[in-house]
Design an enzyme around this catalytic site. Structure first.
Site, mmCIF file in Angstrom:
data_model
loop_
_atom_site.group_PDB
_atom_site.id
_atom_site.type_symbol
_atom_site.label_atom_id
_atom_site.label_comp_id
_atom_site.label_asym_id
_atom_site.label_seq_id
_atom_site.Cartn_x
_atom_site.Cartn_y
_atom_site.Cartn_z
ATOM 1 N N ASP A 21 0.733 -1.377 0.062
ATOM 2 C CA ASP A 21 -0.004 -0.080 0.101
ATOM 3 C C ASP A 21 0.894 1.333 0.064
ATOM 4 O O ASP A 21 2.056 1.144 0.493
ATOM 5 C CB ASP A 21 -0.812 0.091 1.227
ATOM 6 C CG ASP A 21 -2.118 0.880 1.068
ATOM 7 O OD1 ASP A 21 -2.317 1.460 -0.176
ATOM 8 O OD2 ASP A 21 -2.726 1.192 2.053
ATOM 9 N N ASN A 69 -10.930 -2.029 -5.579
ATOM 10 C CA ASN A 69 -10.183 -1.191 -6.369
ATOM 11 C C ASN A 69 -10.815 -0.921 -7.982
ATOM 12 O O ASN A 69 -10.590 0.155 -8.506
ATOM 13 C CB ASN A 69 -8.672 -1.819 -6.584
ATOM 14 C CG ASN A 69 -7.809 -1.779 -5.445
ATOM 15 O OD1 ASN A 69 -7.037 -2.677 -5.329
ATOM 16 N ND2 ASN A 69 -8.044 -0.803 -4.490
HETATM 17 C C1 IPE Z 1 -5.653 -2.822 -0.398
HETATM 18 O O1 IPE Z 1 -5.130 -1.344 -0.673
HETATM 19 C C2 IPE Z 1 -5.784 -3.497 -1.609
HETATM 20 C C3 IPE Z 1 -4.133 -3.716 -2.379
HETATM 21 C C4 IPE Z 1 -3.178 -3.389 -1.675
HETATM 22 C C5 IPE Z 1 -4.313 -4.216 -3.723
HETATM 23 P P1 IPE Z 1 -6.109 -0.031 -0.715
HETATM 24 O O2 IPE Z 1 -5.353 0.917 -0.978
HETATM 25 O O3 IPE Z 1 -7.115 -0.586 -1.917
HETATM 26 O O4 IPE Z 1 -7.012 -0.224 0.497
HETATM 27 P P2 IPE Z 1 -8.054 0.633 1.262
HETATM 28 O O5 IPE Z 1 -9.265 0.979 0.177
HETATM 29 O O6 IPE Z 1 -7.217 1.931 1.734
HETATM 30 O O7 IPE Z 1 -8.453 0.121 2.634
HETATM 31 C C1 IPE Z 2 -1.627 0.225 -3.299
HETATM 32 O O1 IPE Z 2 -1.054 1.505 -3.237
HETATM 33 C C2 IPE Z 2 -1.651 -0.321 -4.812
HETATM 34 C C3 IPE Z 2 -2.994 -0.870 -4.889
HETATM 35 C C4 IPE Z 2 -3.859 -0.625 -4.116
HETATM 36 C C5 IPE Z 2 -3.290 -1.143 -6.358
HETATM 37 P P1 IPE Z 2 -2.328 2.619 -3.598
HETATM 38 O O2 IPE Z 2 -2.632 2.975 -4.778
HETATM 39 O O3 IPE Z 2 -3.559 2.274 -2.546
HETATM 40 O O4 IPE Z 2 -1.753 3.858 -2.807
HETATM 41 P P2 IPE Z 2 -2.509 4.945 -1.729
HETATM 42 O O5 IPE Z 2 -2.849 4.143 -0.586
HETATM 43 O O6 IPE Z 2 -3.618 5.747 -2.496
HETATM 44 O O7 IPE Z 2 -1.112 5.916 -1.264
HETATM 45 MG MG MG Z 3 -3.981 2.533 -0.663
#
Ligand code: IPE
Ligand code: IPE
Ligand code: MG
Length: 246
Positions: A21, A69
């Site tokens: 994340d 996502n």
């Molecule tokens: C969780 O991350 C999913 C992945 C790392 C693929 P998100 O960034 O989507 O999670 P939330 O929505 O902040 O909980």
């Molecule tokens: C994790 O990073 C990757 C995916 C969920 C695909 P994020 O895209 O969630 O990054 P933040 O949480 O918005 O910084």
């Molecule tokens: Mg995230």
């Protein structure tokens, strides 16, 4: 002493799961678009995968895309799906070189055709590799997986293949997409968030959780070593008392 040599290789987690994340916030920090963050997350995936295999970890599961996502802006979703095709194509060599087998969990058939195909290609090419299994969680949701298992068991019960009373933890987990894979001993989440976000709800029931403030693109092999060292300091009691363990 360097971090790696402090790790007790006899007490390694067999299975590490990671919620990667913070790509978006990393990009913002660098004044760039979120997609730039995802692109920079790829080298962290490579570094982490190679160092886990080198240590002797048997399974590494990476949460790459959740069912939630899909709710992101189309531009970002499309870029992520294209990045997956590109990365899977390029990194098969890295997997072959390191003797790593690729697997995937999630509702894979609902991925865009090209992504699905690149995934199946990678799985097929690496299927005989032995050193470590890399599991990508793609279009994955823990609740979806548990519901799917419940439905399959309901059908089996209806067809008289089993009686409901027979259903135990083993029978249930045999219906999950992680069948044959031991539950993760260690869960890592980067970027300072401390939630599961629908990841491996069943399988993480007794895992040790490790949270770090680092954004995923900044996660280096030293970060992995630090997480493992932290895990090795813990006492896993599984409901017993400390005295019973020692
Ligand atoms: C969780 O991350 C999913 C992945 C790392 C693929 P998100 O960034 O989507 O999670 P939330 O929505 O902040 O909980
Ligand atoms: C994790 O990073 C990757 C995916 C969920 C695909 P994020 O895209 O969630 O990054 P933040 O949480 O918005 O910084
Ligand atoms: Mg995230």
């Amino acid at each position: 002493m360097d971090l790696k040599s402090q790790i007790n290789t006899e007490r390694l987690p067999r299975h590490i799961a990671i919620i990667m994340d913070g790509n978006g916030r990393w990009a913002k920090q660098h004044g760039k678009h979120r997609v730039f963050g995802h692109k920079n997350g790829v080298q962290a995936v490579r570094e982490c995968t190679e160092s886990a295999a080198e240590l002797g970890v048997e399974y590494l599961t990476l949460y790459a895309f959740s069912t939630e996502n899909w709710n992101r802006p189309a531009l970002e979703v499309n870029a992520l799906m294209a990045l997956l095709v590109d990365t899977l194509g390029k990194e098969v060599n890295t997997l072959m070189k390191n003797d790593i087998r690729l697997q995937a969990i999630g509702d894979l058939e609902k991925l865009p055709k090209r992504t699905y195909k690149a995934l199946l290609d990678g799985i097929e090419k690496t299927k005989d590799n032995k050193r470590m299994t890399l599991v990508l969680a793609l279009n994955y949701s823990g609740k979806w997986e548990i519901l799917k298992a419940a439905k399959k068991l309901a059908v089996k019960a209806k067809e008289g293949i089993l009686v409901p009373d027979q259903i135990d933890e083993t029978i249930f987990s045999n219906e999950l997409s992680t069948v044959g894979i031991p539950d993760p001993e260690l869960l890592i989440r980067t970027s300072g968030e401390t939630r599961l976000s629908n990841f491996l709800l069943w399988q993480l029931a007794y895992s040790e959780f490790y949270f770090t403030e680092e954004f995923w693109p900044d996660f280096k092999k030293e970060s992995l070593y630090t997480a493992i060292l932290d895990y090795q300091k813990r006492e896993r009691r599984f409901g017993k008392t400390s005295e019973q363990i020692s």
